[in-house]
Scaffold this active site. Structure first.
Site, mmCIF file in Angstrom:
data_model
loop_
_atom_site.group_PDB
_atom_site.id
_atom_site.type_symbol
_atom_site.label_atom_id
_atom_site.label_comp_id
_atom_site.label_asym_id
_atom_site.label_seq_id
_atom_site.Cartn_x
_atom_site.Cartn_y
_atom_site.Cartn_z
ATOM 1 N N SER A 329 0.842 -1.201 0.000
ATOM 2 C CA SER A 329 0.000 0.000 0.000
ATOM 3 C C SER A 329 0.881 1.256 0.000
ATOM 4 O O SER A 329 1.636 1.477 -0.942
ATOM 5 C CB SER A 329 -0.936 -0.045 1.211
ATOM 6 O OG SER A 329 -1.937 0.938 1.121
ATOM 7 N N ASP A 386 -8.652 -5.017 -6.444
ATOM 8 C CA ASP A 386 -8.158 -3.991 -5.512
ATOM 9 C C ASP A 386 -8.173 -2.623 -6.181
ATOM 10 O O ASP A 386 -7.385 -2.356 -7.088
ATOM 11 C CB ASP A 386 -6.743 -4.357 -5.065
ATOM 12 C CG ASP A 386 -6.206 -3.433 -3.987
ATOM 13 O OD1 ASP A 386 -6.947 -2.534 -3.542
ATOM 14 O OD2 ASP A 386 -5.037 -3.616 -3.579
ATOM 15 N N HIS A 451 -7.671 -5.616 -0.528
ATOM 16 C CA HIS A 451 -6.422 -4.874 -0.342
ATOM 17 C C HIS A 451 -5.579 -5.438 0.792
ATOM 18 O O HIS A 451 -4.445 -5.011 0.988
ATOM 19 C CB HIS A 451 -6.747 -3.402 -0.059
ATOM 20 C CG HIS A 451 -5.549 -2.496 -0.047
ATOM 21 N ND1 HIS A 451 -4.712 -2.345 -1.131
ATOM 22 C CD2 HIS A 451 -5.028 -1.710 0.933
ATOM 23 C CE1 HIS A 451 -3.737 -1.500 -0.830
ATOM 24 N NE2 HIS A 451 -3.904 -1.105 0.420
#
Length: 520
Positions: A329, A386, A451
């Site tokens: 991320s 995602d 995610h």
């Protein structure tokens, strides 16, 4: 019971007798006549046994082989015979009205139990030796991604676990003292062959308004400007160095955790990189802020990384080295900035590779070209479901964007890249997985699950190729996924897992409550 039948009763062909292909009865119709009740009883009983045996073969009920030297005892009573056949019946196949989802075949049940009971079992670590540069991206992983090379799969999962260690270390003690420099932080590495050499910190340039403390005084570490974001580790085991073919330096970076980090993520406009000047490579304003800003008691992330990399290169001068940067991320975005900083400022830098999980877009096309020209190899692990991997910039799939660029109107996007503040572009090779490929996750899993880092590692561990199903011999334990993503795991597996976990706990081999939660 057979004598009570009427004289007009006739035997009919059973559709469950697959051995009778010529349309003839196994026993003659005359055998069912009431004129010979004793003969009819014997004949019909034999026919019934034959049909039940064929039914048993049709449903393919496998029985475990007897131990060597032990002869199976023959079941003589009709009650035992009937019981063994009924146990093999899958009633959902005979009566479609019954819910087949309530049943699970012994093979799938055994597979679920195997994947729940695994804790520290991994795919075999084969010697990479002279091929280590290929696995580090020297050829951009061509021919190794689809189908996925088994050694590369293991390396990708291994680097993902370094990120999980960063998450766990941060959440075990997220607060930082404002009185002085931070104290030493312990990181429980998943790989015992590495040791941590330096902690890394990221600082936001945003000042939280003072009224926030009055309105929400309990936020604590969520509002701190500087936070521990990762670490540098180096391989220190001779056998592992020989297996990998070099001494590996790992830089691991976690994802977004504090309020100010979320605020920085929202600053999506592209800014020129300080050393590049106008009209050159650009990166997202918020990512650059976290990377370059100094804290009150800690240096910037950029300075910390450069200082430690130079120190380790001097310490191990003369050895074959590699630098692997891995992040999830926000950490995936910062990993690209770290790679760019190292290759720009460190002379004679060794091989540099980035393994990013669920990373957003970081900069424009010129930034990606600069990364590539400097010899940085980037492998992006992307979940098709995602949405974080599609932002910031044009909210379209990468396939569609590439199709447009290759079409007659591709020049429009090039003009868009040069004249808009949101002209983002991805960089590097791509390993694409999909939540829908997992037999355990719901196909409509929510955005958080798609995610989640543990979900990413689960999908990579089960990935064979884009046109193949989830691999049956996947090694990664399902315990953490079951615990943290229970709302996104199919209900059938959740109910079965609870029953299995109780049995495994009695055996002392598994505990759902003792499993660390997925920090992302």
């Amino acid at each position: 019971m057979f004598q009570a039948r009427r004289a007009s009763f006739r035997c009919h062909l059973s559709p469950l007798n697959p051995d009778n292909n010529n349309g003839k009865l196994t026993s003659s119709p005359s055998s069912c006549s009431t004129s010979a009740p004793k003969k009819a009883l014997t004949s019909t009983t034999d026919s019934t046994r034959l049909h039940l045996a064929n039914l048993d073969r049709l449903l393919h009920k496998d029985s475990p082989p007897p131990p060597n030297g032990v002869k199976e005892r023959e079941q003589t009573t009709s009650e035992k015979r009937g019981k063994s056949v009924l146990e093999g019946l899958n009633l959902a196949r005979l009566w479609p009205d019954m819910k087949a989802t309530e049943e699970m075949s012994p093979r799938h049940l055994k597979r679920l139990q195997r994947m729940l009971s695994k804790t520290a079992e991994y795919s075999p670590r084969n010697a990479l030796g002279s091929r280590w540069r290929e696995y580090h991206g020297s050829n951009d992983w061509k021919g190794m991604l689809d189908p996925l090379d088994e050694n590369l799969r293991r390396e990708v999962v291994r680097y993902g676990e370094f990120i999980q260690a960063a998450y766990h270390s941060f959440h075990s003690n997220p607060a930082m003292s404002e009185e002085g420099p931070p104290s030493h932080r312990h990181v429980a590495l998943p790989d015992r062959y590495y040791r941590v050499t330096k902690s890394l910190y990221a600082t936001s340039s945003i000042n939280m308004p003072k009224w926030i403390d009055d309105v929400a005084p309990d936020l604590g570490w969520m509002t701190q400007r500087s936070s521990w974001i990762g670490y540098v580790a180096v391989c220190d085991d001779k056998r592992e160095i020989a297996r990998m073919g070099r001494r590996d330096i790992v830089i691991s970076l976690r994802g977004t955790a504090t309020c100010l980090e979320w605020a920085e993520n929202m600053r999506a406009q592209l800014n020129d990189m300080p050393e590049e000047g106008q009209g050159k490579p650009k990166v997202e304003c918020g990512f650059l802020s976290l990377f370059k800003t100094e804290g009150t008691h800690v240096p910037s992330l950029a300075e910390s990384v450069i200082e430690e990399v130079k120190r380790l290169m001097e310490m191990y001068e003369g050895e074959t080295l590699s630098i692997t940067i891995t992040g999830h991320s926000l950490g995936a975005a910062l990993a690209l900035l770290v790679a760019n900083e190292i290759t720009t400022r460190v002379p004679e830098v060794p091989s540099v590779a980035v393994f990013s999980f669920g990373g957003p877009k970081v900069g424009n096309k010129a930034f990606g070209d600069k990364i590539t020209a400097q010899g940085v190899k980037v492998l992006r692990i992307v979940n098709s479901q995602d949405v974080i991997t599609r932002v910031p910039g044009m909210f379209v799939s990468e396939e569609l964007e590439q199709t447009i660029r290759n079409s007659k109107i591709g020049g429009v996007l090039d003009m868009f890249d040069d004249n808009t503040p949101l002209a983002y572009s991805h960089v590097g090779a791509e390993l694409r997985v999909d939540t829908k490929m997992s037999p355990f996750l719901k196909p409509d899993a929510d955005m958080a699950c798609c995610h989640d880092l543990e979900a990413y590692l689960h999908l990579v561990d089960g990935f064979l190729a884009s046109n193949c199903p989830f691999r049956a011999n996947a090694k990664r334990s399902l315990a953490r996924l079951m615990q943290d993503q229970s709302a996104n795991v199919k209900k059938l597996y959740i109910s079965k897992a609870k029953a299995l976990s109780l049995n495994l706990e009695r055996q002392g081999s598994f505990s759902m409550s003792g499993c660390l939660p997925s920090p992302s």
